[in-house]
Design a protein around this motif. Structure first.
Motif, PDB file in Angstrom:
ATOM      1  N   GLU A 159     -13.134  -9.923   3.489  1.00  0.00           N
ATOM      2  CA  GLU A 159     -11.899  -9.403   2.901  1.00  0.00           C
ATOM      3  C   GLU A 159     -11.390  -8.139   3.608  1.00  0.00           C
ATOM      4  O   GLU A 159     -10.573  -7.417   3.054  1.00  0.00           O
ATOM      5  CB  GLU A 159     -12.108  -9.098   1.411  1.00  0.00           C
ATOM      6  N   GLU A 160     -11.833  -7.891   4.836  1.00  0.00           N
ATOM      7  CA  GLU A 160     -11.379  -6.693   5.532  1.00  0.00           C
ATOM      8  C   GLU A 160      -9.872  -6.717   5.736  1.00  0.00           C
ATOM      9  O   GLU A 160      -9.205  -5.685   5.630  1.00  0.00           O
ATOM     10  CB  GLU A 160     -12.102  -6.563   6.875  1.00  0.00           C
ATOM     11  N   GLU A 161      -9.323  -7.893   6.018  1.00  0.00           N
ATOM     12  CA  GLU A 161      -7.888  -7.994   6.305  1.00  0.00           C
ATOM     13  C   GLU A 161      -7.025  -7.899   5.052  1.00  0.00           C
ATOM     14  O   GLU A 161      -5.798  -7.877   5.147  1.00  0.00           O
ATOM     15  CB  GLU A 161      -7.590  -9.292   7.057  1.00  0.00           C
ATOM     16  N   VAL A 162      -7.648  -7.836   3.881  1.00  0.00           N
ATOM     17  CA  VAL A 162      -6.893  -7.594   2.639  1.00  0.00           C
ATOM     18  C   VAL A 162      -7.404  -6.327   1.959  1.00  0.00           C
ATOM     19  O   VAL A 162      -7.338  -6.185   0.739  1.00  0.00           O
ATOM     20  CB  VAL A 162      -6.953  -8.814   1.685  1.00  0.00           C
ATOM     21  N   GLY A 163      -7.925  -5.388   2.771  1.00  0.00           N
ATOM     22  CA  GLY A 163      -8.282  -4.078   2.247  1.00  0.00           C
ATOM     23  C   GLY A 163      -9.694  -3.926   1.725  1.00  0.00           C
ATOM     24  O   GLY A 163      -9.997  -2.936   1.066  1.00  0.00           O
ATOM     25  N   SER A 164     -10.572  -4.895   2.005  1.00  0.00           N
ATOM     26  CA  SER A 164     -11.983  -4.817   1.548  1.00  0.00           C
ATOM     27  C   SER A 164     -12.054  -4.491   0.059  1.00  0.00           C
ATOM     28  O   SER A 164     -12.860  -3.672  -0.385  1.00  0.00           O
ATOM     29  CB  SER A 164     -12.747  -3.745   2.363  1.00  0.00           C
TER      30      SER A 164
END
Length: 465
Positions: A159-164
């Motif tokens: 989920e790094e690309e959605v803010g972790s």
């Protein structure tokens, strides 16, 4: 202690197999932002888990409130060196607009570039390619020496690309299991194609959506124009006042915790010879923007920013529709330097907007991500070890540089696990991260593997405090 040259020789002999495994991962469309790809995100997590299990790690896919994470542990030789925590992410940005890709985004292709062969695919560099550099290094240590030369833990999220957004809670729950001596992260850039780099600072992030509402429905601009409040007019006026003509952000107190750049660091950055006009020319621009009177790298690495990332409201379809909209919306983000509180900036933004609202306007602010900026001690033994490993691989000393981007997990690992991060990345400015035709130069990928092989050897020789 294993002769590191034997591990490097195994990596050189295994280049084609490394590339094939990289391509396997790139073919999984693990787009975390799109619910339709939830199954693909899980498939990517399972693929990573299987790779680590095949290297002798105790590897598991763990659940979160969203996409799963992969956690793996290897004890290494008993009593040898520090405990390393490697971090990466298997999720990628959406590939749209698809029509701008020269090839299908999830079918990696090799093309020729100025620095030799390159691989084009979504996730080629961010972060599947970079994560694979250290996964392959671990693989060749396993094949040659039976395992890494010290204790290693792995954390790979989705989920790094959605803010972790679910990672902090996971770290808090599993803090004891994940506690280590230092974290190793490859999600940053080299200085240029021939020169490696270690990033010693990251900017933090506050990402918001501002929603302003007025009338209870869209209005006819002929009947109400000149009498009714137009939220788009209001919102654009407020956003236009965020900065003055010199590029200085006007939120009261915004710069209270922003330090001046030390003279010695400014001199070090000036000596790098950064060509800002060439940097901008590569994306079709010619004139620098931002705070006047500040150096280029200072603005990119050590000063905060405020940017409108999107704005909408009213009628945006084909043709005309004469309405005064009931609502207006904008996405606004702030890159924040170390020491600046995103919570304080959010409060200042809210006050700035409310002070400019007329009686009939209402505002709400959604927050999508918050993270603090990070400074890594440049004199740590881990940075010294990385300097040596990179210099041996590239034949030149690495640059100690800043990074204008944000990696939320680095802030979380510092706050929750008490870990500094060693930020050693192999991307380039022209990799088109988050854009169509994202790529990773093959030379960067292969030197990344060799660098991580040497880095594991160098780090394993450090005696943790």
């Amino acid at each position: 202690m294993m002769d590191v040259d034997k591990v490097l020789a195994a990596a050189a002999a295994g280049r084609e197999a490394s590339r094939a495994r990289w391509f396997e991962l790139l073919r999984i469309p693990s787009v975390s932002a799109q619910p339709a790809h939830a199954g693909d995100c899980r498939r990517a997590a399972e693929w990573v888990r299987a790779q680590l299990a095949g290297m002798g790690f105790l590897a598991q896919v763990r659940e979160t409130g969203g996409h799963p994470v992969v956690v793996a542990q290897h004890p290494g030789p008993t009593g040898t060196g520090p405990h390393l925590l490697y971090y990466g992410h298997y999720d990628v940005q959406p590939p749209e607009p698809l029509e701008l890709w020269s090839s299908p985004p999830f079918e990696p292709v090799m093309t020729e570039g100025p620095n030799g062969p390159r691989v084009v695919a979504r996730g080629a560099v961010d972060d599947k390619g970079q994560t694979m550099t250290w996964l392959e290094a671990l693989r060749f240590w396993h094949e040659t020496a039976g395992g890494p030369p010290c204790r290693v833990s792995v954390l790979i999220e989705g989920e790094e690309e959605v803010g972790s957004k679910n990672l902090a809670a996971f770290l808090e729950t599993h803090a004891e299991e994940l506690r280590a001596d230092v974290a190793v992260v490859s999600d940053t850039n080299q200085w240029d194609a021939a020169t490696p780099a270690i990033s010693t600072r990251l900017r933090g992030m506050l990402y918001t959506q501002i929603d302003i509402r007025a009338a209870n429905k869209d209005l006819h601009s002929g009947l109400f124009g000149g009498s009714a409040l137009n939220p788009i007019n209001l919102l654009t006026r407020i956003l236009g006042e965020l900065k003055d003509e010199a590029g200085v952000i006007q939120i009261p107190g915004f710069y209270d915790d922003v330090p001046e750049l030390p003279a010695a660091l400014a001199a070090q950055w000036n000596a790098l010879g950064f060509d800002e006009r060439a940097f901008l020319g590569g994306v079709g621009l010619s004139e620098p923007a931002g705070e006047m009177g500040r150096g280029a790298l200072e603005r990119l690495w050590a000063r905060p920013t405020a940017d409108v990332n999107g704005i909408w409201g009213g009628y945006t379809g084909e043709g005309s529709k004469t309405v005064i909209p009931a609502e207006a919306h904008a996405k606004v983000s702030f890159r924040l330097v170390p020491g600046t509180s995103p919570t304080k900036v959010l409060a200042g933004l809210r006050d700035f907007i409310v002070a400019r609202l007329p009686e009939d306007a209402r505002v709400s602010i959604q927050v999508f991500s918050m993270s603090e900026g990070i400074k890594v001690p440049a004199d740590s033994p881990y940075v010294e070890a990385a300097k040596g490993a990179l210099a041996a691989t590239f034949g030149r000393a690495p640059v100690l540089m800043g990074c204008g981007g944000s990696i939320p997990v680095v802030s979380s690992m510092k706050q929750i696990l008490g870990l500094d991060s060693l930020l050693v990345g192999f991307g380039l400015e022209d990799d088109q991260v988050h854009s169509p035709n994202e790529k990773f130069d093959l030379a960067c990928f292969e030197k990344g593997i060799d660098s991580h092989i040497r880095l594991l050897d160098a780090l394993s020789r450090i005696q943790p405090r």
